[in-house]
Design an enzyme around this catalytic site. Structure first.
Site, PDB file in Angstrom:
ATOM      1  N   LYS A  58      -2.878 -57.864   7.849  1.00 22.72           N
ATOM      2  CA  LYS A  58      -2.621 -59.075   7.066  1.00 22.72           C
ATOM      3  C   LYS A  58      -1.287 -58.967   6.319  1.00 22.72           C
ATOM      4  N   ALA A 191      -6.763 -60.971  24.910  1.00 24.45           N
ATOM      5  CA  ALA A 191      -6.409 -62.078  24.001  1.00 24.45           C
ATOM      6  C   ALA A 191      -7.553 -62.300  23.037  1.00 24.45           C
ATOM      7  N   GLY A 192      -8.016 -61.218  22.405  1.00 23.34           N
ATOM      8  CA  GLY A 192      -9.047 -61.315  21.375  1.00 23.34           C
ATOM      9  C   GLY A 192      -8.374 -61.389  20.018  1.00 23.34           C
ATOM     10  N   VAL A 193      -9.096 -60.938  19.022  1.00 18.41           N
ATOM     11  CA  VAL A 193      -8.618 -61.106  17.648  1.00 18.41           C
ATOM     12  C   VAL A 193      -7.362 -60.279  17.393  1.00 18.41           C
ATOM     13  N   GLU A 213      -5.370 -61.470  29.783  1.00 21.16           N
ATOM     14  CA  GLU A 213      -6.769 -61.580  29.344  1.00 21.16           C
ATOM     15  C   GLU A 213      -7.677 -61.748  30.563  1.00 21.16           C
ATOM     16  N   ARG A 282     -13.650 -52.455  20.688  1.00 19.16           N
ATOM     17  CA  ARG A 282     -13.770 -51.143  20.051  1.00 19.16           C
ATOM     18  C   ARG A 282     -15.133 -50.536  20.350  1.00 19.16           C
ATOM     19  N   ASP A 322     -19.516 -51.132  11.752  1.00 19.10           N
ATOM     20  CA  ASP A 322     -19.112 -51.155  13.166  1.00 19.10           C
ATOM     21  C   ASP A 322     -19.944 -50.224  14.040  1.00 19.10           C
ATOM     22  N   ALA A 330     -15.274 -56.461   8.640  1.00 17.95           N
ATOM     23  CA  ALA A 330     -15.342 -55.697   7.396  1.00 17.95           C
ATOM     24  C   ALA A 330     -16.407 -56.254   6.451  1.00 17.95           C
ATOM     25  N   HIS A 454      -8.032 -83.796  -5.294  1.00 23.21           N
ATOM     26  CA  HIS A 454      -7.015 -84.435  -4.450  1.00 23.21           C
ATOM     27  C   HIS A 454      -5.632 -84.097  -4.982  1.00 23.21           C
TER      28      HIS A 454
HETATM   29  P1  FAD Z   1     -14.449 -48.007   9.228  1.00 24.42           P
HETATM   30  O1  FAD Z   1     -13.705 -48.970   8.406  1.00 24.42           O
HETATM   31  O2  FAD Z   1     -14.013 -47.730  10.577  1.00 24.42           O
HETATM   32  O3  FAD Z   1     -14.660 -46.695   8.389  1.00 24.42           O
HETATM   33  C1  FAD Z   1     -15.259 -45.571   8.921  1.00 24.42           C
HETATM   34  C2  FAD Z   1     -14.757 -44.340   8.186  1.00 24.42           C
HETATM   35  O4  FAD Z   1     -15.579 -43.235   8.497  1.00 24.42           O
HETATM   36  C3  FAD Z   1     -13.322 -43.935   8.577  1.00 24.42           C
HETATM   37  O5  FAD Z   1     -12.580 -43.651   7.438  1.00 24.42           O
HETATM   38  C4  FAD Z   1     -13.538 -42.687   9.419  1.00 24.42           C
HETATM   39  O6  FAD Z   1     -12.428 -41.800   9.380  1.00 24.42           O
HETATM   40  C5  FAD Z   1     -14.762 -42.093   8.732  1.00 24.42           C
HETATM   41  N1  FAD Z   1     -15.537 -41.159   9.560  1.00 24.42           N
HETATM   42  C6  FAD Z   1     -15.949 -41.329  10.833  1.00 24.42           C
HETATM   43  N2  FAD Z   1     -16.732 -40.273  11.209  1.00 24.42           N
HETATM   44  C7  FAD Z   1     -16.784 -39.432  10.143  1.00 24.42           C
HETATM   45  C8  FAD Z   1     -17.420 -38.187   9.902  1.00 24.42           C
HETATM   46  N3  FAD Z   1     -18.195 -37.615  10.824  1.00 24.42           N
HETATM   47  N4  FAD Z   1     -17.245 -37.608   8.705  1.00 24.42           N
HETATM   48  C9  FAD Z   1     -16.483 -38.184   7.741  1.00 24.42           C
HETATM   49  N5  FAD Z   1     -15.863 -39.374   7.911  1.00 24.42           N
HETATM   50  C10 FAD Z   1     -16.021 -39.983   9.094  1.00 24.42           C
HETATM   51  N6  FAD Z   1     -12.355 -57.193   9.996  1.00 24.42           N
HETATM   52  C11 FAD Z   1     -12.385 -58.257   9.172  1.00 24.42           C
HETATM   53  O7  FAD Z   1     -13.457 -58.621   8.680  1.00 24.42           O
HETATM   54  N7  FAD Z   1     -11.238 -58.945   8.847  1.00 24.42           N
HETATM   55  C12 FAD Z   1     -10.046 -58.604   9.364  1.00 24.42           C
HETATM   56  O8  FAD Z   1      -9.039 -59.238   9.049  1.00 24.42           O
HETATM   57  C13 FAD Z   1      -9.977 -57.503  10.244  1.00 24.42           C
HETATM   58  N8  FAD Z   1      -8.805 -57.125  10.767  1.00 24.42           N
HETATM   59  C14 FAD Z   1      -8.764 -56.053  11.608  1.00 24.42           C
HETATM   60  C15 FAD Z   1      -7.553 -55.718  12.170  1.00 24.42           C
HETATM   61  C16 FAD Z   1      -7.465 -54.648  13.043  1.00 24.42           C
HETATM   62  C17 FAD Z   1      -6.139 -54.291  13.652  1.00 24.42           C
HETATM   63  C18 FAD Z   1      -8.628 -53.883  13.321  1.00 24.42           C
HETATM   64  C19 FAD Z   1      -8.551 -52.685  14.225  1.00 24.42           C
HETATM   65  C20 FAD Z   1      -9.839 -54.210  12.763  1.00 24.42           C
HETATM   66  C21 FAD Z   1      -9.926 -55.315  11.912  1.00 24.42           C
HETATM   67  N9  FAD Z   1     -11.126 -55.709  11.351  1.00 24.42           N
HETATM   68  C22 FAD Z   1     -11.175 -56.803  10.533  1.00 24.42           C
HETATM   69  C23 FAD Z   1     -12.377 -54.973  11.610  1.00 24.42           C
HETATM   70  C24 FAD Z   1     -12.682 -54.025  10.445  1.00 24.42           C
HETATM   71  O9  FAD Z   1     -11.591 -53.151  10.266  1.00 24.42           O
HETATM   72  C25 FAD Z   1     -13.949 -53.245  10.727  1.00 24.42           C
HETATM   73  O10 FAD Z   1     -15.003 -54.133  11.036  1.00 24.42           O
HETATM   74  C26 FAD Z   1     -14.346 -52.422   9.505  1.00 24.42           C
HETATM   75  O11 FAD Z   1     -13.333 -51.498   9.176  1.00 24.42           O
HETATM   76  C27 FAD Z   1     -15.649 -51.663   9.762  1.00 24.42           C
HETATM   77  O12 FAD Z   1     -16.000 -50.952   8.616  1.00 24.42           O
HETATM   78  P2  FAD Z   1     -16.890 -49.640   8.667  1.00 24.42           P
HETATM   79  O13 FAD Z   1     -17.101 -49.250   7.255  1.00 24.42           O
HETATM   80  O14 FAD Z   1     -18.044 -49.853   9.535  1.00 24.42           O
HETATM   81  O15 FAD Z   1     -15.997 -48.537   9.414  1.00 24.42           O
HETATM   82  P1  NAI Z   2     -12.057 -58.537  20.848  1.00 24.92           P
HETATM   83  O1  NAI Z   2     -13.425 -58.318  21.305  1.00 24.92           O
HETATM   84  O2  NAI Z   2     -11.790 -59.540  19.775  1.00 24.92           O
HETATM   85  O3  NAI Z   2     -11.140 -58.980  22.075  1.00 24.92           O
HETATM   86  C1  NAI Z   2     -10.998 -58.212  23.224  1.00 24.92           C
HETATM   87  C2  NAI Z   2     -10.442 -59.116  24.310  1.00 24.92           C
HETATM   88  O4  NAI Z   2     -10.074 -58.290  25.401  1.00 24.92           O
HETATM   89  C3  NAI Z   2     -11.475 -60.116  24.820  1.00 24.92           C
HETATM   90  O5  NAI Z   2     -10.890 -61.396  24.905  1.00 24.92           O
HETATM   91  C4  NAI Z   2     -11.859 -59.563  26.185  1.00 24.92           C
HETATM   92  O6  NAI Z   2     -12.230 -60.567  27.109  1.00 24.92           O
HETATM   93  C5  NAI Z   2     -10.556 -58.884  26.592  1.00 24.92           C
HETATM   94  N1  NAI Z   2     -10.722 -57.803  27.564  1.00 24.92           N
HETATM   95  C6  NAI Z   2     -11.674 -56.849  27.597  1.00 24.92           C
HETATM   96  N2  NAI Z   2     -11.452 -55.994  28.616  1.00 24.92           N
HETATM   97  C7  NAI Z   2     -10.326 -56.431  29.237  1.00 24.92           C
HETATM   98  C8  NAI Z   2      -9.587 -55.963  30.350  1.00 24.92           C
HETATM   99  N3  NAI Z   2      -9.948 -54.873  31.025  1.00 24.92           N
HETATM  100  N4  NAI Z   2      -8.493 -56.645  30.722  1.00 24.92           N
HETATM  101  C9  NAI Z   2      -8.094 -57.747  30.049  1.00 24.92           C
HETATM  102  N5  NAI Z   2      -8.749 -58.232  28.966  1.00 24.92           N
HETATM  103  C10 NAI Z   2      -9.857 -57.582  28.576  1.00 24.92           C
HETATM  104  O7  NAI Z   2     -11.513 -57.097  20.455  1.00 24.92           O
HETATM  105  P2  NAI Z   2     -10.187 -56.637  19.709  1.00 24.92           P
HETATM  106  O8  NAI Z   2      -9.185 -57.738  19.694  1.00 24.92           O
HETATM  107  O9  NAI Z   2      -9.842 -55.327  20.298  1.00 24.92           O
HETATM  108  O10 NAI Z   2     -10.696 -56.415  18.231  1.00 24.92           O
HETATM  109  C11 NAI Z   2     -11.710 -55.431  17.958  1.00 24.92           C
HETATM  110  C12 NAI Z   2     -12.561 -55.848  16.806  1.00 24.92           C
HETATM  111  O11 NAI Z   2     -11.822 -55.876  15.608  1.00 24.92           O
HETATM  112  C13 NAI Z   2     -13.140 -57.224  17.004  1.00 24.92           C
HETATM  113  O12 NAI Z   2     -14.521 -57.064  17.201  1.00 24.92           O
HETATM  114  C14 NAI Z   2     -12.884 -57.972  15.764  1.00 24.92           C
HETATM  115  O13 NAI Z   2     -14.059 -58.434  15.180  1.00 24.92           O
HETATM  116  C15 NAI Z   2     -12.225 -56.974  14.827  1.00 24.92           C
HETATM  117  N6  NAI Z   2     -11.056 -57.653  14.273  1.00 24.92           N
HETATM  118  C16 NAI Z   2     -11.263 -58.668  13.387  1.00 24.92           C
HETATM  119  C17 NAI Z   2     -10.196 -59.364  12.882  1.00 24.92           C
HETATM  120  C18 NAI Z   2     -10.450 -60.499  11.974  1.00 24.92           C
HETATM  121  O14 NAI Z   2     -11.567 -60.655  11.512  1.00 24.92           O
HETATM  122  N7  NAI Z   2      -9.470 -61.327  11.675  1.00 24.92           N
HETATM  123  C19 NAI Z   2      -8.818 -59.028  13.214  1.00 24.92           C
HETATM  124  C20 NAI Z   2      -8.726 -57.965  14.197  1.00 24.92           C
HETATM  125  C21 NAI Z   2      -9.824 -57.309  14.669  1.00 24.92           C
END
Ligand code: FAD
Ligand code: NAI
Length: 475
Positions: A58, A191-193, A213, A282, A322, A330, A454
């Site tokens: 962000k 072409a996901g998130v 995609e 993921r 997750d 999150a 408004h």
């Molecule tokens: P995580 O945040 O993955 O935390 C897990 C933690 O556990 C990590 O620090 C890891 O190192 C630690 N850990 C793992 N195994 C062990 C172990 N054995 N011992 C000690 N520590 C350990 N979600 C949204 O809602 N809004 C968004 O805008 C958004 N943007 C995203 C953008 C990107 C690029 C990505 C990749 C994800 C995004 N997400 C977003 C998804 C969001 O990041 C995850 O859903 C969220 O972080 C999950 O939280 P969690 O607590 O389950 O795990």
């Molecule tokens: P995603 O599930 O959003 O998108 C993955 C995309 O890849 C899908 O459109 C799928 O059809 C495509 N795909 C899968 N296998 C493929 C292949 N072999 N070839 C071509 N396309 C393929 O997953 P993404 O974008 O990796 O994000 C992971 C997670 O992180 C999501 O579950 C999302 O919830 C979270 N996230 C959330 C955000 C938010 O809330 N704004 C921002 C970024 C991530």
């Protein structure tokens, strides 16, 4: 020294750190164990979200939007800016600073709430009469006995077969948030998130972005009208999106990465990129837990099996975020962490999965909660839809951000709101009102009856609610 506590939380991402804080607030003795380290090796709680997910993405979305705004969008306001240039290093430094502040903020909250933090990797040793013995292997090793365990170990990026991430040419979210130069040709698989958010960032900064995609359309889980409007907007902005493709092979050389894929005409295509982001979903992260030592059950895809209350197959072992079923978001992780802390303390708690909001922070933004039109059709549910375009909203016009709509779906008989789907300016903030309304089981009439200031974007929601009964006033 053996330390015994009420609750041991493994993982300090949004699921884990919130669970730990709430459990401590409820009077329990709590430790949180997390192994994320910053570049200096110092603890970096916050998980994927804080370090390489929500927060840094962000930050870059915001910065890149400002850049694009200054370069091409302020002229319409009568502001002429000549020679705007990009200092990518400063943009990344700002992003890294926000991440560090977030790490420090969580450590502060742990201290404030009396949560003991252990930096290291936690794994099960054995189950005992007193609970579960957990080894934390970090700079100093510890063994902790925990009456309850909350597993919040998150997820890891999924790689293409035989194509591991090297974070130089083939990037996961980690490398995609830290490129030190703008790639001229950026390829993205998925072409996901992530693909759409980070594709937007690097396109705004000057990369020529191609997204490949596999599905026939982008965002198959979103309402189809919203997804179609989004796809049109992204293509107009210059994202080159190829849907319905099948990736055959990825090869890297010293200077580029090549992707061979089959397109919808069954023709083999080859594209060459300077860097490739792979964002195809993921996988749950349980690698270091030694779950087999205690017989913790995983499903066939590696997720920890839980019931609707986040209980695993083991007594007093819970899992959230997750690493368990459901959307990888999150706030979903936070809600589950919060609820589990309450349950451990013997209190009632419930997560309303039906009103979880989804947001994409692209431009225009997308946000929704509840059922899509295609889900309602598949269920055979009778519904009425009200739609309102931002082009008819005064505030959106004042902002010159008129692209998009708000759509309210309500039950045809009871008028209960079943889903709200939005694409447009700052709809990430409008979704809060929707979730509140749906949590109180509001009808479209309830939203329509409420006075909205408004001129605000939120009036578009009220107008869409009025539209359910064909009573929109401004369209
Ligand atoms: P995580 O945040 O993955 O935390 C897990 C933690 O556990 C990590 O620090 C890891 O190192 C630690 N850990 C793992 N195994 C062990 C172990 N054995 N011992 C000690 N520590 C350990 N979600 C949204 O809602 N809004 C968004 O805008 C958004 N943007 C995203 C953008 C990107 C690029 C990505 C990749 C994800 C995004 N997400 C977003 C998804 C969001 O990041 C995850 O859903 C969220 O972080 C999950 O939280 P969690 O607590 O389950 O795990
Ligand atoms: P995603 O599930 O959003 O998108 C993955 C995309 O890849 C899908 O459109 C799928 O059809 C495509 N795909 C899968 N296998 C493929 C292949 N072999 N070839 C071509 N396309 C393929 O997953 P993404 O974008 O990796 O994000 C992971 C997670 O992180 C999501 O579950 C999302 O919830 C979270 N996230 C959330 C955000 C938010 O809330 N704004 C921002 C970024 C991530």
């Amino acid at each position: 020294m053996r330390i015994t506590v009420d609750v041991g939380v493994i993982g300090a991402g949004p699921g884990g750190y919130i669970a730990a804080i709430r459990a401590a607030q409820l009077g329990l003795r709590v430790v949180c164990m997390d192994n994320w380290a910053d570049v200096t090796g110092a603890p970096a709680p916050g998980g994927t979200c804080g370090n390489v997910g929500c927060i840094p993405s962000k930050a870059l979305l915001e910065s890149s939007a400002h850049f694009e705004m200054v370069k091409q969008d302020v002229a319409v306001h009568g502001i002429e800016v000549k020679g705007a240039t990009l200092n990518l290093n400063q943009m990344l430094t700002r992003k890294d600073g926000i991440v560090r502040d977030n790490n420090k903020g969580i450590l502060f909250l742990f201290r404030k709430n009396g949560v003991s933090f252990y930096h290291g990797t936690a794994s099960f040793m054995r189950r005992s009469d007193a609970g579960y013995d957990i080894r934390v292997s970090g700079r100093e090793g510890h063994v902790l006995t925990c009456r309850h365990i909350v597993i919040a170990t998150g997820s890891s990026p999924r790689a293409l077969p035989d194509t591991p991430f090297d974070e130089k040419r083939i990037l996961s979210n980690v490398g995609a948030l830290a490129m030190e130069s703008i790639p001229r040709r950026l390829g993205i698989i998925g072409a996901g998130v992530i693909g759409l958010e980070l594709g937007s960032v690097w396109r705004r900064l000057g990369a020529q972005v191609t997204i490949l995609e596999s599905q026939p359309a982008i965002l198959s889980f979103a309402d189809r009208q919203i997804a179609a409007l989004a796809e049109k907007a992204f293509r107009t902005q210059g994202l080159s999106i190829h849907t319905g493709v099948s990736i055959n092979k990825v090869t890297t050389s010293a200077s580029q990465v090549s992707v061979e894929y089959t397109d919808t005409d069954a023709t083999t295509q080859r594209s060459h990129f300077d860097r490739l982001i792979v964002a195809i979903g993921r996988t749950p992260h349980t690698a270091e837990l030694a779950h087999d030592k205690v017989g913790l059950q995983l499903d066939e895809r590696g997720f920890i099996v839980v019931d609707e209350q986040c209980r695993t197959n083991l007594p007093n072992v819970w899992a959230v975020g997750d690493v368990v079923r459901g959307p990888m978001l999150a706030h979903k992780a936070e809600e589950e962490g919060l609820a589990v802390a309450e349950r451990i303390a013997g209190r009632f708690a419930q997560v309303d999965y039906g009103t979880l909001p989804y947001v994409l922070y692209t431009r225009p933004e997308m946000a929704w909660a509840g059922k899509t039109e295609q889900e309602l059709e598949a269920e055979g549910r009778e519904y009425r839809a009200g739609c309102f375009p931002f082009s008819a909203n005064g505030r959106a016009r004042a902002m010159s951000e008129t692209e998009g709509i708000v759509k309210v779906l309500a039950d045809a008989k009871t008028d209960t709101v079943l889903g709200v789907h939005m694409i447009g300016p700052v709809v990430s903030e409008l979704i809060g009102e929707v979730v509140l309304a749906m949590s109180f089981k509001a009808s479209s009439e309830d939203i329509a009856q409420v006075c909205h200031a408004h001129p605000t974007l939120s009036e578009a929601l009220r107008e869409a609610a009025l539209g359910v009964n064909s009573r929109s006033l401004n369209s």
